[in-house]
Enzyme design. Structure first.
Site, short mmCIF file in Angstrom:
data_model
loop_
_atom_site.label_atom_id
_atom_site.label_comp_id
_atom_site.label_asym_id
_atom_site.label_seq_id
_atom_site.Cartn_x
_atom_site.Cartn_y
_atom_site.Cartn_z
N LYS A 218 0.79 -1.39 -0.01
CA LYS A 218 0.11 -0.03 -0.13
C LYS A 218 0.83 1.18 0.10
O LYS A 218 0.59 2.16 -0.54
CB LYS A 218 -1.17 -0.18 1.14
CG LYS A 218 -1.94 1.33 1.51
CD LYS A 218 -3.19 1.33 0.55
CE LYS A 218 -3.55 2.51 0.73
NZ LYS A 218 -5.20 2.71 0.28
N CYS A 272 -4.22 10.81 1.54
CA CYS A 272 -3.40 9.40 1.21
C CYS A 272 -2.11 10.13 0.98
O CYS A 272 -0.74 9.88 1.37
CB CYS A 272 -4.10 8.79 0.23
SG CYS A 272 -5.71 8.18 0.77
#
Ligand SMILES: NC(=O)c1ccc[n+]([C@@H]2O[C@H](COP(=O)([O-])OP(=O)(O)OC[C@H]3O[C@@H](n4cnc5c(N)ncnc54)[C@H](O)[C@@H]3O)[C@@H](O)[C@H]2O)c1
Length: 434
Positions: A218, A272
């Site tokens: 990720k 993010c």
């Protein structure tokens, strides 16, 4: 299976609803009474998630999803516990584990043998092993014997969670073969994967062999984007000086299939992309490339204001409208938005910065420490920060008095601003004006 989902937020609630829709008995745990009450009355607590309201009504009506603030009601006897409580970060992007620590100690206090606990929150590499495993073992139960622990990053985007769940492979990393088998069995029971002939392996659950590999996946896919944008910004800054149009160059370069240069622009914001490279650096502080890329992207708002100042002259006393507070178009979210750095730089050079955003009221902008601006009011210059759809049709008359406009997202049309000096990030002035 009895499944508990910890954290009924923008990601956790759709997941809980989806697992219940797949036939499991699902308990949702949240610390907020109002969220729990809304879920139990089958009312979505936040707008904007496609199909959530109808699906929530179905599963609550069928008695397959119940929400609670009580860990003792939901955790004992669970086959699977999925944790999606957020990892907070400070202004510099350093992790603050407080919420996750609290959730983890509540799970440890109520854990019973036989459960597989899966963290889905994006984490720095090593946290599942070094932080969650010992914390969960304070239960007196041993990982790998009495319970299993795995990490599986959540890769969906809010607003389209249900569609994304089948789109991307489900990455899993556990400590043992049995842990990985249990996590895989759970995800295969709830996910129906789309056909993805473009992938090297069939779409499905991909076991990466360790929590660390799953954690890094990720961080890698998001840090890649930040570094790639930094490279685009580097080319843009050079093009600006060298009289080249970087957008034409990137389109040309990307016509060759091995080039995938992203778009340059005034800022990289949101929860993010500016944050996950910092989480990566937390585990690998010597990673110069990642650190430099992040620093370059973080410096873009100030650099873009400097380009405006170079074209305008002394900005002291000038009123400069900043168009867009949100970190990206169409989203009412200012987490790590570049608007704050743009305004700060404008203030540093003596300008009066005023801010407009079609998604925010004057009061909401003021609450963010910004001075609201109304489209049509007189200004001296403007900076377009956010690519909101309503800005694409702006014309000269909407920004009366503006002598120079800097388009930070390359979305304004020059023919609509015939008497204004319209600049773009990465488009060199000499060449543009011939
Ligand atoms: N939002 C996204 O677009 C997105 C996308 C992919 C992955 N993720 C991951 O999902 C995580 C969660 O994101 P989100 O958008 O759902 O967050 P959110 O802020 O919408 O929701 C978090 C929920 O957790 C609850 N909570 C906090 N402490 C708790 C505790 N101790 N016990 C139980 N509940 C607790 C909060 O009350 C809240 O309802 C992120 O940190 C990220 O790693 C998010």
């Amino acid at each position: 299976m009895k499944v508990a989902v910890v954290g009924l937020g923008k990601i956790g609630l759709p997941l809980a609803v989806h697992y219940a829709g797949a036939g499991h008995e699902v308990w949702g745990i949240d610390v907020r009474d109002d969220t729990v009450d809304l879920v139990n009355s089958a009312t979505e607590p936040f707008p904007g998630e496609q199909d959530l309201d109808a699906r929530l009504k179905d599963v609550v009506g069928a008695g397959r999803l119940r929400a609670t603030t009580s860990y003792p009601a939901a955790i004992p006897g669970a086959d699977v516990v999925v944790v999606v409580v957020p990892l907070l970060v400070d202004d510099r992007g350093d992790p603050d584990f407080a919420l996750l620590d609290s959730a983890t100690s509540s799970i440890a206090a109520t854990l019973t043998p036989g459960t597989v606990v899966i963290y889905e929150t994006t984490l720095p590499v090593g946290v599942t092993r070094d932080r969650w495993r010992p914390a969960l073992e304070t239960s007196g139960l041993a990982e790998g014997e009495d319970f299993h622990l795995a990490f599986s990053p959540e890769r969906v985007l809010t607003g389209r969670v249900f569609a994304d769940l089948g789109r991307y492979p489900k990455i899993v990393g556990a400590f043992s073969d049995e842990g990985s088998r249990r996590a895989t069995e759970f995800y295969e029971s709830v996910l129906r994967f789309d056909d993805r002939p473009d992938l090297e392996r069939p779409n499905g659950v991909w076991d990466l062999g360790s929590p660390e590999a799953a954690e890094l996946t990720k961080l890698a896919e998001t840090t890649y984007r930040d570094v790639n944008i930094a490279l685009a910004n580097q080319f843009a800054l050079f093009s600006q000086r060298a009289g080249i149009d970087v957008h034409a160059v990137i389109a040309a370069a990307n016509s060759q299939p091995y080039s995938h240069i992203h778009r340059p622009g005034i800022s990289v914001g949101g929860h993010c992309i500016p944050v996950y490279p910092r989480l990566y650096l937390w585990g690998d502080p010597g990673a110069e490339l990642v650190r430099e890329g992040r620093a370059l992207n973080a410096s873009m708002p100030a650099r873009v204001v400097d380009v405006l100042a170079a074209a305008y002259g002394d900005l002291g006393g000038a009123t400069v409208a900043v168009l867009g507070a949100a970190y990206r178009g169409g989203v009412k979210e200012t987490a790590f938005s570049g608007v704050f750095a743009v305004v700060e730089r404008l203030r540093e050079v003596g300008a009066r910065a005023v801010v407009h955003d079609p998604l925010y009221s004057e009061g909401e902008l003021e609450a963010l420490g910004l001075v609201p601006h109304e489209i049509g009011s007189s200004i001296d210059a403007a900076v377009l920060h956010t690519d909101h759809a309503s800005y694409l049709t702006l014309v000269e008359g909407d920004l009366p008095g503006a002598r120079v406009i800097l388009d930070g997202r390359n979305v304004l049309r020059a023919d609509r601003f015939p008497n204004v000096d319209l600049l773009q990030v990465g488009v060199g002035v000499e060449r543009r004006t011939g």
